[in-house]
Design a protein around this motif. Structure first.
Motif, short mmCIF file in Angstrom:
data_model
loop_
_atom_site.label_atom_id
_atom_site.label_comp_id
_atom_site.label_asym_id
_atom_site.label_seq_id
_atom_site.Cartn_x
_atom_site.Cartn_y
_atom_site.Cartn_z
N ARG A 109 0.81 -1.21 0.00
CA ARG A 109 0.00 0.00 0.00
C ARG A 109 0.85 1.27 0.00
O ARG A 109 0.37 2.34 -0.36
CB ARG A 109 -0.95 -0.02 1.20
CG ARG A 109 -2.19 -0.85 0.88
CD ARG A 109 -2.83 -1.48 2.09
NE ARG A 109 -3.99 -2.24 1.64
CZ ARG A 109 -3.91 -3.42 1.02
NH1 ARG A 109 -2.74 -3.97 0.79
NH2 ARG A 109 -5.01 -4.06 0.64
N ALA A 110 2.11 1.13 0.39
CA ALA A 110 3.02 2.27 0.35
C ALA A 110 3.73 2.38 -0.99
O ALA A 110 4.52 3.31 -1.20
CB ALA A 110 4.05 2.14 1.47
N GLY A 111 3.46 1.45 -1.89
CA GLY A 111 4.11 1.47 -3.20
C GLY A 111 5.55 1.03 -3.17
O GLY A 111 6.34 1.37 -4.06
N VAL A 112 5.93 0.24 -2.16
CA VAL A 112 7.30 -0.28 -2.03
C VAL A 112 7.31 -1.73 -2.50
O VAL A 112 6.55 -2.56 -2.00
CB VAL A 112 7.80 -0.18 -0.58
CG1 VAL A 112 9.16 -0.86 -0.42
CG2 VAL A 112 7.88 1.28 -0.13
N GLY A 113 8.16 -2.04 -3.46
CA GLY A 113 8.22 -3.39 -4.00
C GLY A 113 8.80 -4.38 -3.00
O GLY A 113 9.80 -4.11 -2.34
N CYS A 114 8.17 -5.56 -2.88
CA CYS A 114 8.66 -6.58 -1.95
C CYS A 114 8.30 -7.97 -2.46
O CYS A 114 7.35 -8.14 -3.25
CB CYS A 114 8.11 -6.37 -0.54
SG CYS A 114 6.31 -6.58 -0.39
N VAL A 115 9.05 -8.94 -2.01
CA VAL A 115 8.75 -10.34 -2.27
C VAL A 115 8.83 -11.07 -0.93
O VAL A 115 9.68 -10.76 -0.09
CB VAL A 115 9.73 -10.96 -3.30
CG1 VAL A 115 11.16 -10.88 -2.82
CG2 VAL A 115 9.35 -12.41 -3.59
N VAL A 116 7.91 -12.01 -0.71
CA VAL A 116 7.87 -12.78 0.53
C VAL A 116 8.31 -14.21 0.25
O VAL A 116 7.77 -14.87 -0.65
CB VAL A 116 6.45 -12.79 1.15
CG1 VAL A 116 6.46 -13.54 2.48
CG2 VAL A 116 5.93 -11.37 1.33
N LEU A 117 9.28 -14.70 1.01
CA LEU A 117 9.78 -16.07 0.88
C LEU A 117 9.36 -16.86 2.11
O LEU A 117 9.63 -16.45 3.25
CB LEU A 117 11.30 -16.09 0.76
CG LEU A 117 11.91 -15.28 -0.40
CD1 LEU A 117 13.43 -15.36 -0.35
CD2 LEU A 117 11.38 -15.77 -1.75
N GLU A 118 8.71 -18.00 1.89
CA GLU A 118 8.22 -18.84 2.98
C GLU A 118 8.62 -20.28 2.72
O GLU A 118 8.36 -20.83 1.65
CB GLU A 118 6.69 -18.72 3.08
CG GLU A 118 6.01 -19.75 3.96
CD GLU A 118 6.50 -19.73 5.41
OE1 GLU A 118 6.87 -20.81 5.91
OE2 GLU A 118 6.51 -18.63 6.01
N ARG A 119 9.25 -20.93 3.70
CA ARG A 119 9.74 -22.29 3.49
C ARG A 119 8.63 -23.34 3.56
O ARG A 119 8.76 -24.42 3.00
CB ARG A 119 10.85 -22.63 4.49
CG ARG A 119 10.40 -22.76 5.92
CD ARG A 119 11.59 -23.03 6.84
NE ARG A 119 11.20 -23.21 8.23
CZ ARG A 119 10.88 -24.38 8.76
NH1 ARG A 119 10.92 -25.48 8.02
NH2 ARG A 119 10.54 -24.47 10.03
N GLN A 120 7.52 -23.02 4.23
CA GLN A 120 6.42 -23.97 4.34
C GLN A 120 5.45 -23.82 3.17
O GLN A 120 5.50 -22.86 2.40
CB GLN A 120 5.68 -23.77 5.66
CG GLN A 120 6.53 -23.94 6.90
CD GLN A 120 6.87 -25.40 7.19
OE1 GLN A 120 6.45 -26.31 6.47
NE2 GLN A 120 7.61 -25.63 8.27
N SER A 121 4.51 -24.77 3.07
CA SER A 121 3.48 -24.70 2.03
C SER A 121 2.39 -23.72 2.45
O SER A 121 2.25 -23.38 3.63
CB SER A 121 2.85 -26.08 1.81
OG SER A 121 2.10 -26.46 2.96
#
Length: 388
Positions: A25-37
């Motif tokens: 919502r702030a217009g900041v690019g991000c990617v989330v990495l999660e080891r679980q399903s």
């Protein structure tokens, strides 16, 4: 495979998903990495109460309708002392600041949906996640996807939201952080059961030990039973669990149901200072562990995410590094306030019942503390303020 993004978020619990949605919502690019399903993450049941400030945070960032829709306000506590019920109206004593009953799996599911609906990049089953170059100006994060392809993501900042045992804090060099720990001298057996939820969060204070029951949905309850440190879950059969819950909660007719999970929880506290190393920011359980008493764990994680989101927005969009530089100091003030409250409340609830825990003198002190909540308006309001 090489990529680049402004912020890499490691972990998709309440901390990581809150941060991801706020950055989106702030217009900041991000990617989330999660080891679980995704299935595992959406079914993981832990906390169940969102504090007033947490609800306000989601509303201020435009997430109120998607995250809080249909949730109920929770401001009343029931405290049973030797089976006798007393009711404590937190919301009324805290100026109307009521929390929300939101089981963690519901909150997480809604945060995932909101993030993906906005075009968010959330990658489950990311193996071997490893941050690099955290003390420089251009960190990277590598991981292996389900096809075996190794990805390298260049970024400006890394947010470690992967819990106490995650890779984020483990990536900080030894000696860079000061850590504080405390063992409470007892443990909790935590039991998840398909049993009718109580109308209010319920605390049981009894000579046999502390017990509690909290809603985890209309037909599910989370129970807690005080036990010795290092207790063997295998020694707690279903019959023994229900017998002790009926005794300690003072309810011979306590509705039962299938028990779906039993876990032993070490009642310990942990705080890392600072909550930052170079370009890495530790969020939630990656930076601090608090006992479940008072329901502060998930709420501290969400509060951390709010502070970090504002700091990253200021740094990346406004060129102002000051809020980001103050991240650790800002968060740790709240962390220590809640640690102190959780410890205080834990002592009162456990020692007022179990005379063998700290002796008869301290038992009487704890009972006096408890009685003061119902006889002193000033004491009641102070307790309600921290609880809310």
């Amino acid at each position: 495979m090489r990529e680049s993004i402004e912020v890499v978020i490691i972990g998709s619990g309440p901390a990581g998903l809150t941060l991801a949605n706020l950055l989106q919502r702030a217009g900041v690019g991000c990617v989330v990495l999660e080891r679980q399903s995704r299935t595992y993450v959406e079914q993981r049941q832990r906390a169940g109460v969102l504090e007033h400030d947490g609800a306000r945070l989601f509303e201020e960032w435009g997430l109120g309708e998607s995250v809080l829709a249909g949730t109920t306000a929770g401001g009343m506590l029931e405290i049973r002392l030797d089976g006798q019920p007393r009711f404590f109206d937190v919301a009324a004593l805290a100026g109307g600041r009521a929390g929300r009953i939101v089981p963690q799996q519901v909150l997480v599911g809604r945060l995932i949906e909101a993030f993906l609906a906005g075009g968010g990049d959330l990658r489950f089953e990311a193996a071997e996640v490893t941050p690099h170059g955290l003390d420089g100006s251009a960190p990277t994060v590598t991981y292996r996807d389900t096809a075996g392809v190794v990805h390298e993501i260049a970024c400006a900042y890394v947010a470690g939201c992967d819990g106490f045992h995650g890779v984020s804090r483990a990536s900080v060099p030894e000696g860079a952080l000061t850590t504080y720990t405390y063992e409470h001298g007892y443990g909790w057996l935590t039991v998840l059961a398909d049993a009718p939820a109580p109308y209010h969060p319920l605390f049981g204070i009894h000579p046999a030990g502390f017990a509690a029951q909290f809603a985890r949905g209309p037909g599910a309850s989370r129970f807690y039973l005080e036990c010795a440190p290092g207790a063997d879950v295998g020694e707690w059969g279903d019959e023994r669990i229900w017998e002790q819950l009926r005794l300690r909660l003072g309810d011979a007719g306590l509705p039962t149901g299938p028990i779906t999970e039993k876990l032993f929880v070490e009642m310990r506290c942990f705080v890392a200072d600072p909550m930052r190393y170079g370009r890495l920011f530790l969020v939630g359980d990656a930076a601090h562990i608090i006992t479940p008493m008072g329901g502060k764990g998930m709420n501290l994680a969400i509060a951390d995410a709010g502070v970090l989101a504002r700091g990253l927005r200021a740094a990346l969009r406004e060129g102002d590094e000051r809020p980001l530089a103050a991240y650790s100091e800002t968060c740790l003030k709240r962390v220590w306030d809640h640690q102190e409250f959780s410890r205080w409340m834990g002592e009162m609830m456990h020692e007022a019942g179990n005379a063998t825990l700290a002796g008869p003198f301290r038992r009487q002190l704890a009972r006096a503390r408890l009685e003061r909540l119902f006889s002193s308006d000033a004491a009641a309001r102070a307790f309600a303020d921290l609880m809310a």
